[in-house]
Scaffold this motif. Structure first.
Motif, mmCIF file in Angstrom:
data_model
loop_
_atom_site.group_PDB
_atom_site.id
_atom_site.type_symbol
_atom_site.label_atom_id
_atom_site.label_comp_id
_atom_site.label_asym_id
_atom_site.label_seq_id
_atom_site.Cartn_x
_atom_site.Cartn_y
_atom_site.Cartn_z
ATOM 1 N N VAL A 56 0.942 -1.092 -0.176
ATOM 2 C CA VAL A 56 0.030 -0.007 0.158
ATOM 3 C C VAL A 56 0.749 1.328 0.070
ATOM 4 C CG1 VAL A 56 -1.901 1.247 1.336
ATOM 5 C CG2 VAL A 56 -1.841 -1.239 1.211
ATOM 6 N N PRO A 57 0.677 2.156 -0.775
ATOM 7 C CA PRO A 57 1.493 3.395 -0.896
ATOM 8 C C PRO A 57 1.697 4.044 0.569
ATOM 9 C CG PRO A 57 -0.045 3.464 -2.521
ATOM 10 C CD PRO A 57 -0.375 2.323 -1.608
ATOM 11 N N GLY A 58 2.744 4.712 0.739
ATOM 12 C CA GLY A 58 3.057 5.271 2.146
ATOM 13 C C GLY A 58 2.016 6.361 2.490
ATOM 14 N N SER A 59 1.591 7.249 1.398
ATOM 15 C CA SER A 59 0.685 8.062 1.739
ATOM 16 C C SER A 59 -0.697 7.655 2.223
ATOM 17 C CB SER A 59 0.691 9.127 0.361
ATOM 18 O OG SER A 59 0.164 8.185 -0.611
ATOM 19 N N VAL A 60 -1.172 6.507 1.672
ATOM 20 C CA VAL A 60 -2.200 6.069 2.159
ATOM 21 C C VAL A 60 -2.210 5.408 3.554
ATOM 22 C CG1 VAL A 60 -4.092 4.137 1.766
ATOM 23 C CG2 VAL A 60 -2.846 5.419 -0.422
#
Length: 267
Positions: A56-60
């Motif tokens: 999962v993207p770090g920003s998410v």
């Protein structure tokens, strides 16, 4: 830690430094709140895994941590947490262990800001020795089956009114998460490092006088080129002399050590 977690830990530590403004109250709050976050993650496996899921993207992941903890911790603590979970960790445990370490560092920063770091360091070392010298107490605090709340109550009764508040907060966290009583010695070493000192763990056949302790510290400082904190444990089994451990270095000047070297030479 693998390389990814080492990089992630470094960036999380940078976020901690940026979040702490030099006020001991901010540092103390941040440390305690990071410990509270760790308690939640320890209790909620699904959240713990989700915050470290590299698919999962770090920003998410950062947004998820903000939704969960916003309003429950201070802006400084939230900034450290969101930065940490946005990184890619080799293992979920590395994220949680780093949050523990950052909480410890924040509390030690608070102690340093208030001029109490030396006292906290000494109390942590002495606490480790007291527990280590009391088998029943050590068993009670390291028992995996014993509820964490019961361990905290036990350590709080032991420390009530006798130590710095920060020492008690650090001790509570240790007995809640760890069955390794050696963690107190590690914390003491971390406090010494924060004071730019190294630690000499000394086992002595008899208690050292203040003059002997100072002389040993001065000798070790000449060897290692920086101030040395000397922690002494009496061990009558050595017969005479001392055994000094500094990091991976071991200096055995005890009678038992000399006898052992003689035995090997004659073998």
């Amino acid at each position: 830690m693998y390389a990814a977690s080492r990089e992630a830990s470094s960036r999380a530590r940078e976020a901690l430094r940026a979040a702490l403004t030099g006020s001991d109250s901010v540092a103390a709050t941040t440390g305690s709140e990071l410990f509270a976050v760790v308690a939640v993650l320890d209790d909620q496996r699904s959240l713990r895994v989700a915050l470290a899921d590299v698919s999962v993207p770090g920003s998410v992941r950062a947004e998820l941590s903000e939704r969960v903890f916003s309003g429950k911790v201070s802006p400084a603590s939230l900034a450290v947490l969101t930065t940490a979970v946005a990184q890619n960790w080799s293992r979920t445990a590395d994220l949680v262990d780093t949050l523990v370490l950052l909480g410890q560092e924040a509390l030690l920063e608070s102690a340093a800001d208030s001029g109490r770091l030396g006292a906290v360091e000494d109390e942590l070392f002495r606490l480790g020795r007291i527990i280590g010298d009391n088998p029943e107490l050590e068993q009670a605090l390291s028992d995996r089956a014993k509820p964490a709340a019961a361990k905290r109550e036990l350590i709080d009764r032991l420390l009530a009114g006798k130590t710095e508040t920060i020492t008690q907060t650090l001790a509570d966290q240790v007995v809640t998460r760890s069955t390794n009583i050696g963690a107190f010695s590690e914390l003491s070493d971390l406090a010494a490092a924060r004071r730019d000192q190294i630690v000499a763990h000394v086992r002595a056949a008899v208690a050292l006088t203040d003059q002997q302790r100072d002389h040993l510290g001065a000798s070790l400082q000449r060897i290692y080129g920086k101030p040395v904190t000397v922690h002494v444990q009496v061990d009558s089994s050595l017969l005479t002399g001392v055994v000094v451990r500094v990091g991976d270095d071991l200096i055995d000047g005890s009678a038992t050590g000399r006898l052992e070297r003689l035995r090997r030479a004659l073998a």
